[in-house]
Design an enzyme around this catalytic site. Structure first.
Site, short mmCIF file in Angstrom:
data_model
loop_
_atom_site.label_atom_id
_atom_site.label_comp_id
_atom_site.label_asym_id
_atom_site.label_seq_id
_atom_site.Cartn_x
_atom_site.Cartn_y
_atom_site.Cartn_z
N TYR A 101 0.84 -1.21 0.00
CA TYR A 101 0.00 0.00 0.00
C TYR A 101 0.88 1.27 0.00
CZ TYR A 101 -3.60 3.31 1.58
OH TYR A 101 -4.45 4.38 1.68
N LYS A 135 1.27 4.03 -3.06
CA LYS A 135 0.85 5.43 -2.86
C LYS A 135 2.03 6.39 -2.97
CE LYS A 135 -3.61 4.85 -2.09
NZ LYS A 135 -4.66 5.56 -2.82
N1 LIG Z 1 -9.85 5.74 4.73
C1 LIG Z 1 -8.67 6.21 5.06
O1 LIG Z 1 -8.31 6.26 6.26
C2 LIG Z 1 -7.72 6.70 3.99
C3 LIG Z 1 -6.58 7.39 4.39
C4 LIG Z 1 -5.69 7.86 3.43
C5 LIG Z 1 -5.95 7.63 2.08
N2 LIG Z 1 -7.07 6.94 1.72
C6 LIG Z 1 -7.29 6.73 0.29
O2 LIG Z 1 -8.51 7.29 -0.09
C7 LIG Z 1 -9.10 6.56 -1.17
C8 LIG Z 1 -10.54 6.22 -0.82
O3 LIG Z 1 -10.53 5.45 0.36
P1 LIG Z 1 -11.83 5.16 1.25
O4 LIG Z 1 -11.38 5.18 2.64
O5 LIG Z 1 -12.96 6.02 0.83
O6 LIG Z 1 -12.03 3.62 0.84
P2 LIG Z 1 -13.35 2.74 0.65
O7 LIG Z 1 -14.45 3.21 1.50
O8 LIG Z 1 -12.88 1.34 0.74
O9 LIG Z 1 -13.74 3.08 -0.87
C9 LIG Z 1 -12.93 2.69 -1.93
C10 LIG Z 1 -13.66 2.97 -3.22
O10 LIG Z 1 -12.86 2.54 -4.31
C11 LIG Z 1 -13.61 1.60 -5.10
N3 LIG Z 1 -12.66 0.70 -5.76
C12 LIG Z 1 -11.78 -0.16 -5.19
N4 LIG Z 1 -11.08 -0.79 -6.13
C13 LIG Z 1 -11.51 -0.33 -7.33
C14 LIG Z 1 -11.17 -0.61 -8.68
N5 LIG Z 1 -10.24 -1.51 -9.01
N6 LIG Z 1 -11.82 0.06 -9.66
C15 LIG Z 1 -12.77 0.98 -9.37
N7 LIG Z 1 -13.13 1.29 -8.11
C16 LIG Z 1 -12.51 0.63 -7.11
C17 LIG Z 1 -14.56 0.94 -4.08
O11 LIG Z 1 -15.69 0.31 -4.64
P3 LIG Z 1 -15.64 -1.24 -5.16
O12 LIG Z 1 -14.95 -2.02 -4.08
O13 LIG Z 1 -17.06 -1.59 -5.37
O14 LIG Z 1 -14.86 -1.18 -6.42
C18 LIG Z 1 -14.97 2.20 -3.32
O15 LIG Z 1 -15.89 2.95 -4.06
C19 LIG Z 1 -8.21 5.33 -1.37
O16 LIG Z 1 -7.36 5.53 -2.48
C20 LIG Z 1 -7.42 5.25 -0.09
O17 LIG Z 1 -6.16 4.66 -0.27
C21 LIG Z 1 -7.96 6.47 2.65
#
Ligand SMILES: NC(=O)c1ccc[n+]([C@@H]2O[C@H](COP(=O)([O-])OP(=O)(O)OC[C@H]3O[C@@H](n4cnc5c(N)ncnc54)[C@H](OP(=O)(O)O)[C@@H]3O)[C@@H](O)[C@H]2O)c1
Length: 259
Positions: A154, A158
């Protein structure tokens, strides 16, 4: 209305941070194409966000070239030329130490978190350059800058996204296209943070409260971030308010990482 008349693609928009970004962009007048893999969840989100005819959605895995071509083509057809791309789709891929990580785990995380952003950037850039305007935003993480265990694939994917951000910015900033990244800390209420939190609890034998205490102690504000706070920063970076920002990776982390 800071995005009036703009057309945006937001990947991973069915829930969490992506959904919050899409909702904020729509509220500022943009037309938004939503994408994620799970059609039922995506359709439900699109219906909930639909205040006008300016929301569209297409389900598919953005690490696949065919999905990316369809996504770009469908956006142009349904909403118009693309002004904004938010590469938000991502997975953590499980919490594993480097010696437990398989080559398949590694490739899957790299494909979804990094290859997808490359494919989409490559697909939208020619149109943006031709029109002399555009904004691309890559959602990275403080894991790309800090040092956290059980995050090998991861964190590397990133950090790669930050390299892609700067390389793309170097190629197109003089042509009117800005490329930036956001690095959120732990974002409460998201499926990803739930997965990571539960994994860390198991790995380090911590209760939910102990983990929250440790996590918050590393943050100056002593709290996690909210999806809306990441969306507010995304709006800024994708709007003309950020006209002089390109090639940057902005932390939205309540004060945890300082470069
Ligand atoms: N949550 C945190 O604490 C955090 C912190 C720092 C950065 N981030 C980053 O923020 C972004 C969003 O995270 P989140 O926390 O909102 O995660 P999340 O709730 O798990 O949502 C992830 C989204 O990406 C979609 N997705 C995953 N794989 C995909 C693919 N191959 N093609 C198209 N869509 C895909 C998922 O839907 P499906 O599974 O249905 O495809 C979902 O809509 C990510 O890149 C994550 O690394 C998150």
């Amino acid at each position: 209305m800071r995005l009036e008349g703009r057309v945006a693609i937001v990947t991973g928009a069915s829930r969490g941070i992506g959904r919050a970004i899409a909702e904020r962009f729509l509220g500022e007048g943009a037309a938004v194409m939503l994408n994620s893999r799970t059609e039922a969840e995506l359709k439900k989100t699109a219906e909930e966000l639909k205040k006008s005819a300016r929301v569209a959605y297409l389900a598919g895995d953005v690490s696949q070239e065919a999905t990316v071509s369809r996504l770009v083509e469908q956006t142009r057809k349904e909403l118009g030329e693309i002004d904004i791309l938010v590469n938000n789709a991502g997975i953590y891929g499980g919490l594993k130490g480097l010696t437990e990580l398989t080559a398949e785990d590694w490739d899957r995380v790299m494909a979804i978190n990094l290859r997808s952003a490359f494919l989409l950037t490559r697909a939208v850039l020619p149109g943006m350059v031709e029109r002399g305007r555009g904004a691309i935003l890559n959602i990275s993480t403080i894991s790309a800058k800090g040092a956290y265990p059980l995050s090998g694939a991861y964190a590397a994917s990133k950090a790669g996204l930050l390299g892609l951000t700067r390389a793309a910015a170097a190629e197109v900033s003089a042509k009117g296209v800005r490329v930036n990244a956001l690095c959120p800390g732990p974002v409460e209420g998201t499926a990803m943070w739930k997965e990571v939190g539960e994994g860390l609890q198991r790995a380090f034998q911590l209760s939910k409260e102990e983990l929250a205490q440790e996590t918050n102690a590393a943050i100056l504000q002593r709290r996690p971030q909210r999806p809306e706070e990441v969306a507010a920063a995304a709006l800024f970076l994708c709007s003309d308010d950020a006209s002089a920002l390109t090639g940057q990776a902005v932390n939205v982390d309540g004060g945890e990482v300082f470069y």
